[in-house]
Design an enzyme around this catalytic site. Structure first.
Site, PDB file in Angstrom:
ATOM      1  N   ARG A 265      72.021   7.486  40.647  1.00 17.22           N
ATOM      2  CA  ARG A 265      72.312   8.492  40.512  1.00 17.22           C
ATOM      3  C   ARG A 265      73.611   8.476  39.914  1.00 17.22           C
ATOM      4  O   ARG A 265      75.011   9.655  40.131  1.00 17.22           O
ATOM      5  CB  ARG A 265      71.891   9.217  41.709  1.00 17.22           C
ATOM      6  CG  ARG A 265      70.783   9.557  42.321  1.00 17.22           C
ATOM      7  CD  ARG A 265      70.734  10.625  43.799  1.00 17.22           C
ATOM      8  NE  ARG A 265      70.194  11.655  43.406  1.00 17.22           N
ATOM      9  CZ  ARG A 265      68.517  11.675  44.576  1.00 17.22           C
ATOM     10  NH1 ARG A 265      68.198  10.814  45.049  1.00 17.22           N
ATOM     11  NH2 ARG A 265      68.789  12.877  44.391  1.00 17.22           N
TER      12      ARG A 265
ATOM     13  N   ARG B 104      74.161  19.530  45.926  1.00 15.65           N
ATOM     14  CA  ARG B 104      72.842  18.658  45.785  1.00 15.65           C
ATOM     15  C   ARG B 104      73.230  18.602  44.297  1.00 15.65           C
ATOM     16  O   ARG B 104      73.252  17.769  43.555  1.00 15.65           O
ATOM     17  CB  ARG B 104      71.822  19.109  46.703  1.00 15.65           C
ATOM     18  CG  ARG B 104      71.428  18.154  47.804  1.00 15.65           C
ATOM     19  CD  ARG B 104      70.612  18.428  48.574  1.00 15.65           C
ATOM     20  NE  ARG B 104      69.014  18.111  48.186  1.00 15.65           N
ATOM     21  CZ  ARG B 104      68.421  18.267  48.915  1.00 15.65           C
ATOM     22  NH1 ARG B 104      67.967  19.526  48.762  1.00 15.65           N
ATOM     23  NH2 ARG B 104      66.876  18.136  47.870  1.00 15.65           N
TER      24      ARG B 104
HETATM   25  P1  ADP Z   1      66.045  15.054  46.129  1.00 13.41           P
HETATM   26  O1  ADP Z   1      66.108  14.165  44.421  1.00 13.41           O
HETATM   27  O2  ADP Z   1      65.217  16.707  45.865  1.00 13.41           O
HETATM   28  O3  ADP Z   1      67.372  15.421  45.835  1.00 13.41           O
HETATM   29  P2  ADP Z   1      65.589  12.394  47.421  1.00 13.41           P
HETATM   30  O4  ADP Z   1      64.569  12.438  48.198  1.00 13.41           O
HETATM   31  O5  ADP Z   1      65.876  11.980  46.104  1.00 13.41           O
HETATM   32  O6  ADP Z   1      65.657  14.607  46.740  1.00 13.41           O
HETATM   33  O7  ADP Z   1      67.366  12.457  48.340  1.00 13.41           O
HETATM   34  C1  ADP Z   1      67.948  12.920  48.800  1.00 13.41           C
HETATM   35  C2  ADP Z   1      69.455  12.287  49.104  1.00 13.41           C
HETATM   36  O8  ADP Z   1      69.014  11.092  49.593  1.00 13.41           O
HETATM   37  C3  ADP Z   1      70.205  12.528  48.455  1.00 13.41           C
HETATM   38  O9  ADP Z   1      70.646  14.423  48.259  1.00 13.41           O
HETATM   39  C4  ADP Z   1      71.628  11.388  48.299  1.00 13.41           C
HETATM   40  O10 ADP Z   1      72.279  12.184  49.824  1.00 13.41           O
HETATM   41  C5  ADP Z   1      70.116  11.017  48.799  1.00 13.41           C
HETATM   42  N1  ADP Z   1      69.879   9.770  48.041  1.00 13.41           N
HETATM   43  C6  ADP Z   1      69.074   9.178  47.874  1.00 13.41           C
HETATM   44  N2  ADP Z   1      69.154   8.990  46.148  1.00 13.41           N
HETATM   45  C7  ADP Z   1      70.315   8.021  46.088  1.00 13.41           C
HETATM   46  C8  ADP Z   1      71.357   7.477  45.297  1.00 13.41           C
HETATM   47  N3  ADP Z   1      70.572   6.632  44.478  1.00 13.41           N
HETATM   48  N4  ADP Z   1      72.761   7.521  45.749  1.00 13.41           N
HETATM   49  C9  ADP Z   1      72.792   7.995  46.761  1.00 13.41           C
HETATM   50  N5  ADP Z   1      72.437   9.398  47.994  1.00 13.41           N
HETATM   51  C10 ADP Z   1      71.242   8.603  47.258  1.00 13.41           C
END
Ligand code: ADP
Length: 193
Positions: free
Chosen positions: A89, A146
């Site tokens: 990300r 987000r």
């Molecule tokens: P969505 O795609 O609906 O936001 P996710 O389950 O992928 O749902 O992510 C939820 C949250 O988890 C993110 O908003 C972040 O806080 C955290 N998160 C997930 N993946 C990462 C990542 N690669 N780096 C940093 N934070 C992450």
């Protein structure tokens, strides 16, 4: 190995599609969000730390996320490949992922983005929030944070992977099966070339 990143904004359907695609191609599905949420429910140190960021709609710090991902990769090896969902990300994470894979003489083959407009995403996330109970899906304000995190930190990855000719975007609106077919089309074209 076949290593794919399923990419897109929050609510674009990455998790849903990744769990279908992983079965078709025998890949290991790693969702960083799911791993964080499992840690949150079992109240590990990692879970407690991640919760502070996730509840606010912010990204968890890079190094914490990368260490966790590295551990997940190790647990699954050897395997036929990975589908990464929610990772990378940030550009820093993308470079770390390249390094981790290169230790296994592996690389990212494809990044497939699900294209969905912000209005649809917000509707989907609010709807999901009713049943999932996820705190980050409960209000438009948190969803907007987000989406801003995506624009500020994640969007640069589009250029990062385009420059490597690995980036493909598919329409993320339509029936589940239609979207799956679009993704399969990209993967099969790559593997048959
Ligand atoms: P969505 O795609 O609906 O936001 P996710 O389950 O992928 O749902 O992510 C939820 C949250 O988890 C993110 O908003 C972040 O806080 C955290 N998160 C997930 N993946 C990462 C990542 N690669 N780096 C940093 N934070 C992450």
């Amino acid at each position: 190995m076949l290593n794919i990143i399923i990419f897109g904004k929050p609510g674009s359907g990455k998790g849903t599609q990744a769990s279908i695609i992983k079965d078709k191609y025998n890949l290991q599905h790693i969702s960083t969000g799911d791993v964080f949420r499992k840690n949150m429910s079992s109240k590990t140190d990692l879970g407690l730390l991640a919760k502070g960021y996730m509840d606010k709609g912010e990204l968890v710090p890079d190094q914490v996320t990368i260490d966790m991902l590295s551990h997940e990769i190790d647990n699954f090896l050897p395997c036929k490949g990975f589908i990464f969902d929610g990772f990378p990300r940030t550009t820093y994470q993308a470079k770390a992922l390249d390094n981790l894979l290169s230790l296994e003489s592996q690389k990212i083959d494809l990044i497939i983005a699900l294209d969905v407009d912000n209005t649809t995403l917000t509707e989907r996330l609010l709807q999901r929030g009713k049943s999932s109970g996820r705190s980050d899906d409960q209000s438009v304000e948190k969803i907007n944070i987000r989406l801003q995190e995506y624009d500020n930190k994640t969007k640069p990855l589009v250029t990062f992977y385009m420059q490597q000719n690995k980036f493909f975007s598919v329409d993320g609106i339509g029936s589940l099966q239609d979207i799956t077919s679009r993704i399969i089309h990209v993967i099969d074209k790559y593997t048959n070339d």
